[in-house]
Write a protein that holds these residues in place. Structure first.
Motif, mmCIF file in Angstrom:
data_model
loop_
_atom_site.group_PDB
_atom_site.id
_atom_site.type_symbol
_atom_site.label_atom_id
_atom_site.label_comp_id
_atom_site.label_asym_id
_atom_site.label_seq_id
_atom_site.Cartn_x
_atom_site.Cartn_y
_atom_site.Cartn_z
ATOM 1 N N UNK A 1 15.226 -6.177 -39.641
ATOM 2 C CA UNK A 1 15.877 -6.561 -40.916
ATOM 3 C C UNK A 1 14.998 -5.705 -42.086
ATOM 4 N N UNK A 2 15.591 -5.315 -43.090
ATOM 5 C CA UNK A 2 14.934 -4.532 -44.168
ATOM 6 C C UNK A 2 13.945 -5.718 -45.008
ATOM 7 N N UNK A 3 13.040 -5.209 -45.395
ATOM 8 C CA UNK A 3 12.893 -3.997 -45.776
ATOM 9 C C UNK A 3 11.831 -3.314 -44.269
ATOM 10 N N UNK A 4 12.639 -1.891 -44.075
ATOM 11 C CA UNK A 4 12.067 -1.441 -42.751
ATOM 12 C C UNK A 4 12.293 0.240 -42.652
ATOM 13 N N UNK A 5 11.614 0.821 -42.351
ATOM 14 C CA UNK A 5 11.470 2.536 -42.211
ATOM 15 C C UNK A 5 12.445 2.736 -41.199
ATOM 16 N N UNK A 6 13.639 3.495 -41.309
ATOM 17 C CA UNK A 6 14.585 4.003 -39.956
ATOM 18 C C UNK A 6 13.810 5.241 -39.485
ATOM 19 N N UNK A 7 14.684 5.760 -38.613
ATOM 20 C CA UNK A 7 14.053 7.007 -37.784
ATOM 21 C C UNK A 7 13.800 6.733 -36.668
ATOM 22 N N UNK A 8 14.751 7.387 -35.602
ATOM 23 C CA UNK A 8 14.291 7.304 -34.250
ATOM 24 C C UNK A 8 13.801 8.530 -33.412
ATOM 25 N N UNK A 9 13.761 9.806 -34.359
ATOM 26 C CA UNK A 9 12.889 10.697 -33.592
ATOM 27 C C UNK A 9 12.409 11.603 -34.670
ATOM 28 N N UNK A 10 11.459 12.276 -34.262
ATOM 29 C CA UNK A 10 10.897 13.208 -35.183
ATOM 30 C C UNK A 10 10.075 14.378 -34.515
ATOM 31 N N UNK A 11 9.203 15.175 -35.305
ATOM 32 C CA UNK A 11 8.496 16.264 -34.634
ATOM 33 C C UNK A 11 7.313 16.353 -35.672
ATOM 34 N N UNK A 12 5.953 16.746 -35.155
ATOM 35 C CA UNK A 12 4.809 16.784 -35.679
ATOM 36 C C UNK A 12 3.553 17.345 -35.223
ATOM 37 N N UNK A 13 2.331 16.986 -35.771
ATOM 38 C CA UNK A 13 1.241 17.455 -35.235
ATOM 39 C C UNK A 13 0.184 16.184 -34.869
#
Length: 474
Positions: free
Chosen positions: A127-139
């Protein structure tokens, strides 16, 4: 200035103070005298005392890096429209647990599940507040205890249930995959969700083999393009793909054998014209009545893999009518019908496989091997700054993308920020023009209707005039 810089600067000041007192200790122009010695000694003592006093002060002023650390994150503040996802600044460095790594995020993938989550239609997001996002790339910036196969500096892609639309993220090392040589951060962010989904549906559930036929809905989307490319790795597979007419050239070049415009044609009829027996495999992200159509389109021994309910998404905010309609037409079947029809129905939801590390790793390793061989390659539709997440979501929800929509964590340049209000004004003007055109069109239609009615009125009057003498005779 970080907390670690403060002690160094204060100690340097103390050293500089010492150096300024040295000429008083050793005058060059005069022969040695005994009188100035006490003064010089006192000055040196004062300098040492100042340096000693400075050190405890610096120690007390030092602030841990974890407390001064800040990073930007997109936060879903509540369910609703595009404006519910806001860019916020978070304080404090994410703490690493055993088995985790800290990733400096470079690019994030936008998925249809994120759009549904914004409306409260995706149950794998808290439930909000929450940061979405299921995939990413980085270092990788830091590694926790018990991590042996990742090191600082590794370029990785990440798969998670949520929490990746931010500049840094602490994630289990087992949810990271090394980025191959030559793959960009944008491509890496486009790979995990779409390609694992397509691969597992086609090969684990579908058992795709040469000379089979596959129906791919939303063939110009992320999963659609991934599925088409993966079908191309098997000999003589015929791909039917639904997409709006403007996207047909692109998806045909990507491997779709028979593109179908679902907006102007009945895709069931179009498939039957070309393949009267139906399909071997159908990938269904639509749900509702389209799942019924898909089942009826299967050949004997055919497989229907349903993996979404995008028909529920209609407009910026939750559309209760669309949701109710989708549930009303929800596909249901008796096992006896499956037996008699020699068909199979499978359900796939990547969000519920987050604990199946070994299974996901096997799929990802195969996909990365295919990438290295040049057989698959993510298609990037567009890249947006975190500040532009609303526009990115709008583009995807209105089905205007061909390929993957990517979010870039680099701060938006000031020049572009200044241009944003102008773009918004232009959108408003364009919207007003569209509304005016519609209003003008309606007015024209009314005028035409009136013109059409005029002859009828005249005819009616003529008839009435003719009837008058008859009435008088009677």
């Amino acid at each position: 200035m970080s907390g670690e810089d403060a002690p160094a600067e204060q100690q340097q000041n103390a050293v500089d103070q010492k150096q300024e007192t040295k000429p008083a200790e050793e005058p060059k122009a005069e022969p040695p005298k005994t009188e100035p010695a006490p003064a010089a000694a006192a000055a040196a003592a004062d300098a040492d005392a100042a340096a000693a006093a400075a050190t405890p002060a610096a120690t007390t002023e030092k602030v841990p890096e974890e407390d001064t650390f800040t990073y930007r994150a997109l936060v879903l503040t509540g369910y609703g429209g595009y404006d519910k996802v806001k860019l916020q600044v978070k304080k404090g460095k994410p703490a690493l647990k055993a088995g985790e790594v800290l990733v400096r995020v470079k690019a994030c993938g936008l998925n249809f599940a994120d759009l549904m989550a914004r409306q409260g239609l995706y149950d794998r997001l808290p439930s909000p507040p929450v940061t979405p996002g299921m995939e990413c790339s980085g270092v990788v910036e830091a590694v926790g205890e018990e991590v042996t196969d990742r090191k600082v500096g590794d370029k990785v892609m990440v798969l998670s249930r949520f929490g990746l639309w931010q500049e840094v993220a602490a994630v289990p090392a087992t949810h990271t995959f090394l980025i191959p040589e030559g793959m960009s951060f944008e491509e890496a962010a486009a790979l995990p969700v779409n390609y694992i989904t397509a691969y597992m549906m086609l090969f684990d559930f579908g058992n795709l083999r040469p000379n089979q036929s596959v129906l791919v809905h939303a063939a110009a989307g992320g999963v659609g393009i991934a599925a088409t490319q993966l079908c191309s790795t098997v000999k003589d597979v015929t791909v039917f793909g639904t997409a709006s007419a403007s996207k047909h050239e692109t998806i045909s070049q990507g491997g779709v054998t028979h593109p179908i415009d679902y907006r102007t044609k009945d895709y069931v009829e179009e498939v039957r014209k070309i393949s009267p027996k139906g399909m071997d495999i159908i990938l269904d992200p639509l749900g509702g009545s389209d799942t019924h159509k898909a089942y009826n389109l299967l050949k004997p021994m055919g497989k229907l893999i349903t993996y979404g309910a995008s028909n529920m998404l209609a407009g910026q905010k939750k559309n209760l009518l669309a949701v109710a309609k989708n549930w009303y037409h929800q596909f249901s079947i008796h096992t006896l019908s499956l037996i008699q029809g020699n068909k199979s129905v499978c359900g796939f939801h990547l969000g519920y496989l987050d604990g199946e590390t070994e299974l996901l790793t096997q799929a990802m390793n195969t996909i990365l091997d295919l990438y290295k061989q040049g057989k698959v390659k993510p298609r990037i539709d567009s890249t947006w700054h975190l500040e532009q997440v609303g526009d990115a979501m709008r583009k995807m929800q209105e089905r205007n993308n061909i390929g993957k929509v990517i979010l870039n964590t680099e701060p938006m340049p000031e020049e572009e920020k200044k241009e944003e209000p102008k773009k918004e004004d232009k959108k408003k003007d364009d919207k007003k023009k569209e509304e005016k055109k519609k209003d003008d069109g309606k007015k024209e239609e009314k005028k035409d209707d009136k013109k059409k009615e005029e002859p009828k009125k005249e005819e009616k009057k003529e008839e009435e005039k003719k009837e008058e003498p008859n009435k008088e005779e009677k």
